[in-house]
Design a protein around this motif. Sequence first.
Motif, PDB file in Angstrom:
ATOM      1  N   LEU A  41      -2.316   7.528   0.790  1.00  0.00           N
ATOM      2  CA  LEU A  41      -2.326   6.457   1.443  1.00  0.00           C
ATOM      3  C   LEU A  41      -3.394   6.375   2.295  1.00  0.00           C
ATOM      4  N   GLY A  42      -4.362   5.326   2.520  1.00  0.00           N
ATOM      5  CA  GLY A  42      -5.226   5.137   3.606  1.00  0.00           C
ATOM      6  C   GLY A  42      -4.492   4.123   4.714  1.00  0.00           C
ATOM      7  N   ILE A  78      -3.314  -1.981   8.289  1.00  0.00           N
ATOM      8  CA  ILE A  78      -3.050  -1.788   6.906  1.00  0.00           C
ATOM      9  C   ILE A  78      -2.957  -0.550   6.442  1.00  0.00           C
ATOM     10  N   TRP A  79      -1.926  -0.296   5.738  1.00  0.00           N
ATOM     11  CA  TRP A  79      -1.587   0.753   4.784  1.00  0.00           C
ATOM     12  C   TRP A  79      -1.700   0.494   3.426  1.00  0.00           C
ATOM     13  N   TYR A  80      -2.461   1.315   2.663  1.00  0.00           N
ATOM     14  CA  TYR A  80      -2.834   0.894   1.393  1.00  0.00           C
ATOM     15  C   TYR A  80      -2.744   2.189   0.683  1.00  0.00           C
ATOM     16  N   LEU A 179       5.815   2.453   2.025  1.00  0.00           N
ATOM     17  CA  LEU A 179       5.614   1.596   1.054  1.00  0.00           C
ATOM     18  C   LEU A 179       4.321   1.719   0.290  1.00  0.00           C
ATOM     19  N   ALA A 180       3.358   1.980   1.255  1.00  0.00           N
ATOM     20  CA  ALA A 180       1.977   2.333   0.505  1.00  0.00           C
ATOM     21  C   ALA A 180       2.008   3.627  -0.425  1.00  0.00           C
ATOM     22  N   GLY A 183       2.982   2.138  -3.892  1.00  0.00           N
ATOM     23  CA  GLY A 183       2.222   1.315  -4.573  1.00  0.00           C
ATOM     24  C   GLY A 183       1.907   0.078  -3.851  1.00  0.00           C
ATOM     25  N   TYR A 184       2.266  -0.199  -2.700  1.00  0.00           N
ATOM     26  CA  TYR A 184       2.229  -1.470  -2.022  1.00  0.00           C
ATOM     27  C   TYR A 184       0.976  -1.516  -0.815  1.00  0.00           C
ATOM     28  N   ILE A 185       0.471  -2.717  -0.581  1.00  0.00           N
ATOM     29  CA  ILE A 185      -0.279  -2.846   0.536  1.00  0.00           C
ATOM     30  C   ILE A 185       0.543  -3.535   1.732  1.00  0.00           C
TER      31      ILE A 185
END
Length: 190
Positions: A41-42, A78-80, A179-180, A183-185
């Motif tokens: 995750l970023g 923002i986590w992604y 969650l990131a 597969g969530y943003i």
Amino acid sequence: MKVLSRFVALSAMLLLPSTLAAQFTLEARFTSRLAPGPHALGFRVVEQYDGSRVAADAAEFASNPDGYVRGRPMQTLIWYPAKPARGAAEMRFRDYGTLFTPDGAFAEHNEAGRNTAVAGLLAYLQRPVSMAPSIERELETPVRAFHGAAPRQGRFPVVVYSPGSNSPGFQNELLGEYLASQGYIVVASP
């Protein structure tokens, strides 16, 4: 008796948000037993101004560092799902701590600003200076995010999170990271 139980229930509903902010501690970060998902995750921070919320009077201008001249400052985290560069280092919890600011300001983007933000976080958590060695260890613990990592291609559902009670946007960073990784943003803003 019925009136008393309604009073207790109403009191709990009104007091719960304030107690949640008090429960945010560095130690709480280590209690998660959730296995991360398949995605690296970023993490990204967006600082912008809400032009619809401009200061209305001189007193409000005096109480805000930038006087809301450009609008109310809004820090968005923002986590992604991401593809970190080969050899990239995971962030440390200190990186989240450097984002801590009082309402109405952004942390300065220099060493002094980062140190002030971390000191503000420790004051918010009411951590005594005598615990400095253990606090330093906690601040240096790695987190799962990679700052500015390239986002994964694809469509991902978005979760918007607001911690409330004047808590920092990273108050529940474990949830954002989890969650990131699934597969969530995740978009969070105080």
